[in-house]
Scaffold this motif. Structure first.
Motif, short mmCIF file in Angstrom:
data_model
loop_
_atom_site.label_atom_id
_atom_site.label_comp_id
_atom_site.label_asym_id
_atom_site.label_seq_id
_atom_site.Cartn_x
_atom_site.Cartn_y
_atom_site.Cartn_z
N LEU A 200 55.56 100.74 117.40
CA LEU A 200 54.54 100.10 116.74
C LEU A 200 53.13 100.84 117.00
O LEU A 200 52.72 101.06 118.26
CB LEU A 200 54.16 98.66 117.34
CG LEU A 200 53.40 97.76 116.65
CD1 LEU A 200 54.07 96.29 116.62
CD2 LEU A 200 52.11 97.53 117.76
N VAL B 174 48.92 100.01 116.35
CA VAL B 174 47.95 99.31 115.88
C VAL B 174 46.81 99.79 114.89
O VAL B 174 46.18 101.01 115.16
CB VAL B 174 46.98 98.53 117.23
CG1 VAL B 174 46.02 97.77 116.61
CG2 VAL B 174 47.99 97.91 117.94
N ILE C 180 45.96 93.63 120.17
CA ILE C 180 47.18 92.90 120.14
C ILE C 180 47.63 93.14 121.38
O ILE C 180 47.72 94.20 122.16
CB ILE C 180 48.29 93.82 119.14
CG1 ILE C 180 48.03 93.34 117.71
CG2 ILE C 180 49.67 93.01 119.67
CD1 ILE C 180 48.82 93.98 116.53
N ALA D 284 51.06 93.25 123.60
CA ALA D 284 52.57 93.42 123.46
C ALA D 284 53.29 93.89 124.45
O ALA D 284 52.77 94.66 125.34
CB ALA D 284 52.47 94.38 122.31
N TYR E 117 54.14 94.99 129.56
CA TYR E 117 53.24 94.53 128.49
C TYR E 117 51.95 95.02 128.86
O TYR E 117 51.37 95.37 130.19
CB TYR E 117 53.07 92.97 128.35
CG TYR E 117 52.77 92.20 129.49
CD1 TYR E 117 53.43 91.97 130.53
CD2 TYR E 117 51.49 91.69 129.60
CE1 TYR E 117 53.13 91.18 131.71
CE2 TYR E 117 50.91 91.01 130.31
CZ TYR E 117 51.79 90.69 131.47
OH TYR E 117 51.34 89.82 132.64
N HIS F 166 61.01 91.59 122.91
CA HIS F 166 59.78 91.81 122.78
C HIS F 166 59.01 90.75 122.10
O HIS F 166 59.39 89.87 121.39
CB HIS F 166 59.54 93.27 122.45
CG HIS F 166 60.09 93.56 121.04
ND1 HIS F 166 61.39 93.55 120.67
CD2 HIS F 166 59.33 93.71 120.11
CE1 HIS F 166 61.46 93.81 119.42
NE2 HIS F 166 60.34 94.02 118.83
N GLN G 154 54.48 90.34 120.21
CA GLN G 154 53.23 90.65 119.80
C GLN G 154 52.44 89.41 119.60
O GLN G 154 52.60 88.64 118.73
CB GLN G 154 53.05 91.66 118.70
CG GLN G 154 53.96 92.96 118.74
CD GLN G 154 55.32 92.87 117.98
OE1 GLN G 154 55.55 91.91 116.92
NE2 GLN G 154 56.24 93.86 118.29
N GLN H 210 48.13 88.64 118.74
CA GLN H 210 46.91 88.83 118.51
C GLN H 210 45.89 88.27 119.52
O GLN H 210 45.93 87.20 120.07
CB GLN H 210 46.46 88.31 117.04
CG GLN H 210 45.26 88.63 116.65
CD GLN H 210 44.00 87.82 117.11
OE1 GLN H 210 44.25 86.69 117.59
NE2 GLN H 210 42.75 88.46 117.21
#
Lengths: 209, 209, 209, 209, 209, 209
Positions: A110, A112, A117, A119, A130, A147, A149, A151
């Motif tokens: 992933l 950004v 975020i 995550a 994390y 897992h 995510q 905001q």
């Protein structure tokens, strides 16, 4: 000297048919196989089969998660079939979350694009990993692990995810528990949640039983 | 005629070393690789490396789950390393449960040896598949999907599980949420559970944060 | 606020169709592929596709081997297709034997359920690994290697085998040599057995030529 | 304009180290892994690691098989490690035979270079496939199945075999039965051969027990 | 009741060590394997191993290509090792190009983040697939095929690429021909380019011979 | 005693259908899959499906390359489908060349049968590996890397190549650049070749644009 006809003769003997080697654009109307969709006939393949434009469109975050997942898996993007890769766009409004979930068939990378975020993932040996990620930061979630995510901060966020399979699958724990017909008593037995909590969340997620 | 020496000459030229082809008994002291443990030197391998006796021993079910999992993965049974298979024994007291969990790296085939078990899984498209299984019944849980086993009826139960990997991994959702340091606020955010429930189960499972 | 419809919208966009990711129940009427059967349409899949009950039934050992193999491969248990695992039940009367054989496509993990079995395999470098196994003991046979199981002692025996492929295959050496049309002269040439022995066993196993 | 330094800067950032992507020349002194040998340090790799000259040398057929197998597996040809391919040269004197055998880890593609060979295999469903092959003819033996090659006619024969693995393994049935310490009684039990035949062949092949 | 100790007992028996199942963070100091780097000891793994921040930094396009590739392969981002995925950032100045190249070990999924790019590939059957891509458009390049990306229009461009391998490799045709010691005569023979062109480009790219 | 019927009963229960395990002869009329052709019905398979005779025929070198490639891929030799191996014959007249090319899906092992060949490849880290090969010498080209073969000396040459895939693919750089409709301006941009050279070679190879 007549090189071209001989050259073409050479090429046609080597290169036709070759669809098994290069790519296998999904034909969604044919039976599927243990490793993906059957292939569209190569003569019907065009450049459009290898292009997908949906990742440029902002997802609708007006839902319970305040977030949206726009997949570019082989079901949506047939050119990915058989190629071991896919992608998705994640949009987060303020307070948005992609809840605890797994991709049974893929690892995820992933990145950004906008915003911030939080995550992370949990390993089989129950270690927790994390971190807060800003624009340009990347994180990898190993295949099959839980897992999430979330905001954070004052700005909406966007991320791009890529996956090590054209059909990574997606299993959100709260959806699996509360948005289907799994009986409440069974949910409670296999999670240790209490009855009131399960019934409250069954209502929120639209589950029955 | 002297066939034996020539024969041995032939064999030694073909067959030594051959450890890469047949098996790779795990040497737990060497570095690991993306596909399992490094191999024990073939000259030190004995038949004991291919034998495991722990599955004949009843597991201790005197715990919160009233159940026990006895693994025979490559960590416990080094001969399995690299061979794509492993096993486990499940013991259930009355009321026993193996809570909602996944094996990130393997499909599972479970066979009931004694008693009665209710077992099932949830698919990526959120369909629920579960059934009561009696002695001799088998069920398969596809790789990476959430699944569970619950003892039912008046007798303890035993099952044997086999896996499509020598290290299938095991991730129990309630353990991943409530038995580590993942902060309660984060657990609540990614599960939609309420604060009281999370804090109650953190105490039961020994989690912090 | 109308979370449920939006949620369902989200889910339907992500999760349909998803059959390529989770499982591929065999449709025995469709063409097969290099990696197994084509998939049954997901809408027709039920929990029964993931359940198999044949392993609870004692096999008929009234044959030349005094043993029986009850397979639970993808041909018999369609839910296994594509999942990298299968199983079989072995029943042995007194004096029973599963003769020297290979599984060309799988490693095998065998667990003794009742009685006593002498089991072993031979490696590519011609080392011999065998041992007497009692109830609860497990042994692994690496993929493709010649191996055998022989009942010993005064009690019938039962074992469960699992395999690292949904279609492991089974090739019994004596059946391959003596139960088909391979000409006797050719059998003798490629085995160094004498003519009388080959012809005697061709009669026992029903071979011709 | 100074393109070269910038170009080199670009390349060095992308391309070092890259040994995991292109090749993995076997270092026979390091521990092995479930998928082959560990890699030689890339800085020590030379073109010689990718070259093998042994296939041009006639094998010594003065043995019981009147045949010779010259392997070019990763043990002999380290550059093959990790690349999914290997080869061997087969030499046959008049009357030569490569007896019934399997390659546990590979399919084989054999091409006749000189002379005439009768070659074939037996399938898991006990069908027999064999044919006489002349110079230039090729045959494929699927992975793990019993197969054989017999020289026929009045001329010696040579064939080249390639395999779908850098370490295909080789298990000759008669060698596995008669050239090691597997007890005669056990051989008889798992093959249905009679005692005199087993003991005679144990003497020929040098086995004990 | 003492559930926690029993629970921990259960977990420790199942889950230690488990590094083979979940992830294999690259230890760049250990020998490599045919499938990537050896793993860092799990006890030394931290969340930082799964995070990479280099993709947020604009690449230096002041070079002959007027473009920059910033890789996030397992060599740079050790957490990717063994997980089947990696990424790269592409920066293009006006007139920038990533010249004709292949990734020998991976398919690529490219997403345009800013600007406009003309991108395409050529198949084994010599068909050409290319298209102009704007912000948000994605294209897939199947494994091993020749492909290219060219900036077009009046704005610099940025793209993110993901790959189906943690070490996809990168082989730029003009670099392979003109930036090493491959003799000019040999380059001409295998490309049909004339001598003057080869020598001119050897100078541009810094090749010798 | 009636062993045969019981034996057959045993065999039929185990071994039918078994096409998924042993082989998958290509049926070129059915849809293809990401891993090759669908399988011909096993009942229609004969020994001829596993035999190919085209490699014994001298290729026609009367063309621009003064060389010929005679493939034995699964398209020409259906028995190879799914088995991870294929082959090709290379014929070289004096001055013959197989120009710079890749096989996107396979490593190649080449053996010189007659004459002398200069062969080599370039790695991802831009190292060059090449050598003169005489009769009996073998070389391996790792998957996806640019490589070439050039006849040298006064005699025609023949080589046999085997590949680690039944459909390795073949992409000749000069054909990909100059024998299709890729516009000249685009070819120039992605190769740094000048306009005159590109247009000259487009004429030689029959390209347009």
């Amino acid at each position: 000297m007549l090189p071209i006809p001989f050259l073409l003769l050479l090429l046609s003997s080597i290169l036709s048919p070759s669809s098994a080697a290069d790519f296998c654009v999904a034909d969604l109307t044919l039976p599927t196989t243990p490793v993906g969709f059957s292939c569209k006939n190569e003569s019907a393949v065009t450049v459009s089969d290898f292009i997908f434009s949906g990742l440029g469109v902002t997802g609708n975050t007006n839902n319970i998660f305040k977030a949206a997942v726009t997949p570019a898996f082989s079901s949506q993007f047939p050119g990915l079939n058989g190629l071991g890769i896919s992608a998705a766009r994640l949009d987060f409004a303020i307070g948005g979350v992609v809840p605890l979930h797994t991709h049974p068939a893929a690892s995820e990378l992933l990145i950004v694009i906008h915003g911030t975020i939080l995550a992370g993932f949990i390993s089989s040996s129950n270690s927790v990993y994390y971190k807060t990620l800003n624009k340009g930061d990347a994180i990898v979630f190993p295949q099959g692990l839980l897992h999430f995510q979330v905001q954070i901060g004052g700005l909406p966020a966007v991320a791009l995810a890529s996956f090590s399979s054209p059909e990574p699958g997606l299993q959100i724990v709260s959806v699996a528990l509360f948005a289907n017909s799994l009986p409440s008593l069974l949910v409670e037995k296999v999670t240790f949640l209490d009855d009131a909590e399960v019934k409250k969340l069954k209502k929120v997620f639209g589950g029955t039983g």
